[in-house]
Scaffold this motif. Structure first.
Motif, PDB file in Angstrom:
ATOM      1  N   VAL A 150       0.873  -1.239   0.114  1.00 61.62           N
ATOM      2  CA  VAL A 150       0.023   0.000  -0.108  1.00 61.62           C
ATOM      3  C   VAL A 150       0.913   1.184   0.052  1.00 61.62           C
ATOM      4  O   VAL A 150       1.783   1.423   1.011  1.00 61.62           O
ATOM      5  CB  VAL A 150      -0.851  -0.043   1.022  1.00 61.62           C
ATOM      6  CG1 VAL A 150      -1.856   1.263   1.354  1.00 61.62           C
ATOM      7  CG2 VAL A 150      -1.778  -1.240   1.195  1.00 61.62           C
ATOM      8  N   GLY A 151       0.735   2.146  -0.970  1.00 58.89           N
ATOM      9  CA  GLY A 151       1.588   3.291  -1.084  1.00 58.89           C
ATOM     10  C   GLY A 151       1.279   4.597  -0.666  1.00 58.89           C
ATOM     11  O   GLY A 151      -0.144   5.021  -0.867  1.00 58.89           O
ATOM     12  N   VAL A 152       1.980   5.432   0.026  1.00 57.03           N
ATOM     13  CA  VAL A 152       1.493   6.604   0.555  1.00 57.03           C
ATOM     14  C   VAL A 152       2.461   7.597   0.119  1.00 57.03           C
ATOM     15  O   VAL A 152       3.811   7.499  -0.295  1.00 57.03           O
ATOM     16  CB  VAL A 152       1.241   6.564   2.139  1.00 57.03           C
ATOM     17  CG1 VAL A 152       0.127   5.807   2.341  1.00 57.03           C
ATOM     18  CG2 VAL A 152       2.498   6.405   2.771  1.00 57.03           C
ATOM     19  N   ALA A 191       3.538   3.280 -10.260  1.00 56.85           N
ATOM     20  CA  ALA A 191       3.655   2.064  -9.414  1.00 56.85           C
ATOM     21  C   ALA A 191       2.898   1.166  -9.394  1.00 56.85           C
ATOM     22  O   ALA A 191       3.042   0.006  -9.325  1.00 56.85           O
ATOM     23  CB  ALA A 191       4.292   2.563  -8.106  1.00 56.85           C
ATOM     24  N   LEU A 192       1.510   1.770  -9.419  1.00 53.66           N
ATOM     25  CA  LEU A 192       0.394   0.648  -9.450  1.00 53.66           C
ATOM     26  C   LEU A 192       0.534   0.040 -10.839  1.00 53.66           C
ATOM     27  O   LEU A 192      -0.029  -1.238 -11.006  1.00 53.66           O
ATOM     28  CB  LEU A 192      -0.989   1.744  -9.272  1.00 53.66           C
ATOM     29  CG  LEU A 192      -1.434   1.833  -8.142  1.00 53.66           C
ATOM     30  CD1 LEU A 192      -2.620   2.634  -8.220  1.00 53.66           C
ATOM     31  CD2 LEU A 192      -1.588   0.728  -7.299  1.00 53.66           C
ATOM     32  N   SER A 193       0.768   0.794 -11.809  1.00 54.35           N
ATOM     33  CA  SER A 193       0.761   0.179 -13.217  1.00 54.35           C
ATOM     34  C   SER A 193       1.628  -0.980 -13.546  1.00 54.35           C
ATOM     35  O   SER A 193       1.782  -1.906 -14.131  1.00 54.35           O
ATOM     36  CB  SER A 193       1.103   1.142 -14.358  1.00 54.35           C
ATOM     37  OG  SER A 193       2.044   1.856 -14.134  1.00 54.35           O
ATOM     38  N   THR A 194       2.965  -0.640 -12.696  1.00 56.65           N
ATOM     39  CA  THR A 194       4.293  -1.417 -12.725  1.00 56.65           C
ATOM     40  C   THR A 194       4.107  -2.753 -11.878  1.00 56.65           C
ATOM     41  O   THR A 194       4.899  -3.691 -11.740  1.00 56.65           O
ATOM     42  CB  THR A 194       5.666  -1.000 -12.604  1.00 56.65           C
ATOM     43  OG1 THR A 194       5.328  -0.235 -11.521  1.00 56.65           O
ATOM     44  CG2 THR A 194       5.468   0.363 -13.675  1.00 56.65           C
ATOM     45  N   GLY A 195       3.170  -2.751 -10.942  1.00 57.29           N
ATOM     46  CA  GLY A 195       3.095  -3.609  -9.962  1.00 57.29           C
ATOM     47  C   GLY A 195       4.034  -3.349  -8.726  1.00 57.29           C
ATOM     48  O   GLY A 195       4.112  -4.252  -7.676  1.00 57.29           O
TER      49      GLY A 195
END
Length: 347
Positions: A150-152, A191-195
């Protein structure tokens, strides 16, 4: 690679990380030098001021509107606005005298004051989380989040606070996920698109991009029964004591800027076009339609939201639970504007 700090994780990228921190240092130092003379001078009819905002999401628009609408100049202030990503860096600039005002989520000023500074909240233009929880296409429901990355923007900031609150409503244990410090919204979307990430929170215009990329929108947090002062004005009490008229004039410009943005759609879209750096009408309109109704004409800080931050901070800093929300808010100038009838023009 991921490096653990006190049980959390942050993304380290070698030289890029060093460069980023060096860049923040240079920015704060440059801003401090530019404003050093003004912080030692009395207020004038054209007080030189530097104010900062934290990024390029639509909830930064109140400060942009006050500048682009000409309202700082209207009230006798010469204001330059600069972007300083991250609440910690913003508070460093404010405390050092590099800036006089900071538009920030309430968490950073509150944490700064808990740490002993004289930073207080002067006003708030948005009192709810302006985020959506966004996940990779394979994640369909909140229950799928357990065990994911989970990214913030930064650990301990409003992104993490929003996610923890959402996890509580969904009965998800925050310890079941890996929080990663990934920086601003555009980086997290990549980062979501690359996993590299599985889940993050985004606000318009990035939510539109996420939908176009077939990401899953798990929830729009502004629709949930949660209060959080996301866009606030932070100042030092020393400024309020030394130059109250400057602070009052800044507050007038900010309030009128909010009203102008909310009630002048085409002019507001031009402001967004400049700061979001896009000509895509769909992005501009979605950003405006999402944020304009959220803006608070009265600029009052929601104390329930401040209490929420103190409750969360109390988990790591017990002293926070003994503080009252009013310890962090100064509304004397807003009270004066109410008595003078100024605020009634913009409601």
């Amino acid at each position: 690679m991921a490096v653990a700090y006190n049980g959390w994780f942050s993304v380290a990228a070698g030289a890029r990380t060093v460069a980023r921190h060096l860049g923040c240092f240079i920015l704060v130092a440059t801003v401090s030098a530019a404003l050093l003379w003004s912080t030692s001078q009395p207020a004038s009819s054209a007080e030189k001021i530097i104010a900062d905002y934290g990024g390029t999401s639509g909830f930064q628009a109140p400060l942009w509107a006050a500048k682009e609408g000409g309202f700082f100049a209207k009230y006798g202030l010469d204001v330059e606005i600069v972007m300083i990503p991250g609440g910690t860096q913003s508070m460093q600039a404010l405390i050092s005298g590099g800036t006089l005002f900071a538009q920030s989520s309430a968490a950073a000023p509150i944490n700064s004051r808990l740490g002993g500074s004289d930073v207080v909240l002067l006003a708030a233009s948005i009192n709810k989380y302006p985020f959506s929880v966004v996940a990779r296409p394979q994640i369909k429901t909140p229950a799928d989040i357990a065990g994911k990355k989970v990214g913030v923007v930064r650990l301990g900031g409003s992104n993490e606070s929003a996610l923890r609150k959402a996890f509580g409503l969904w009965n998800i244990d925050p310890k079941s996920v890996i929080f990663l410090q990934m920086g601003e919204a555009a980086s997290r979307l990549v980062a979501l698109s690359t996993g590299t990430l599985d889940v993050t929170v985004l606000a318009p215009p990035h939510t539109l991009k996420a939908r176009q990329m077939k990401m899953t929108i798990l929830a729009d947090l502004k629709a949930l029964p949660i209060y959080y002062p996301q866009s606030t004005l932070a100042v030092r009490e020393s400024l309020l004591e030394r130059s109250p008229q400057v602070a009052k004039s800044f507050l007038k410009a900010y309030m009128e800027g909010v009203h102008w943005f909310r009630t002048n759609r085409e002019a507001a879209l031009k402001v967004l076009r400049k700061y979001l750096r896009t000509e895509e009408r769909e992005i501009l309109e979605e950003t405006y339609d999402y944020f304009a109704p959220m803006m608070v004409p009265s600029l009052r800080v929601n104390l329930e939201g401040v209490q929420e931050i103190l409750t969360q901070e109390g988990q790591r800093l017990p002293a926070a639970t003994r503080r009252k929300p009013s310890d962090f808010v100064r509304e004397r100038l807003l009270d004066e504007l109410d008595r003078e009838g100024f605020t009634h023009k913009f409601r």
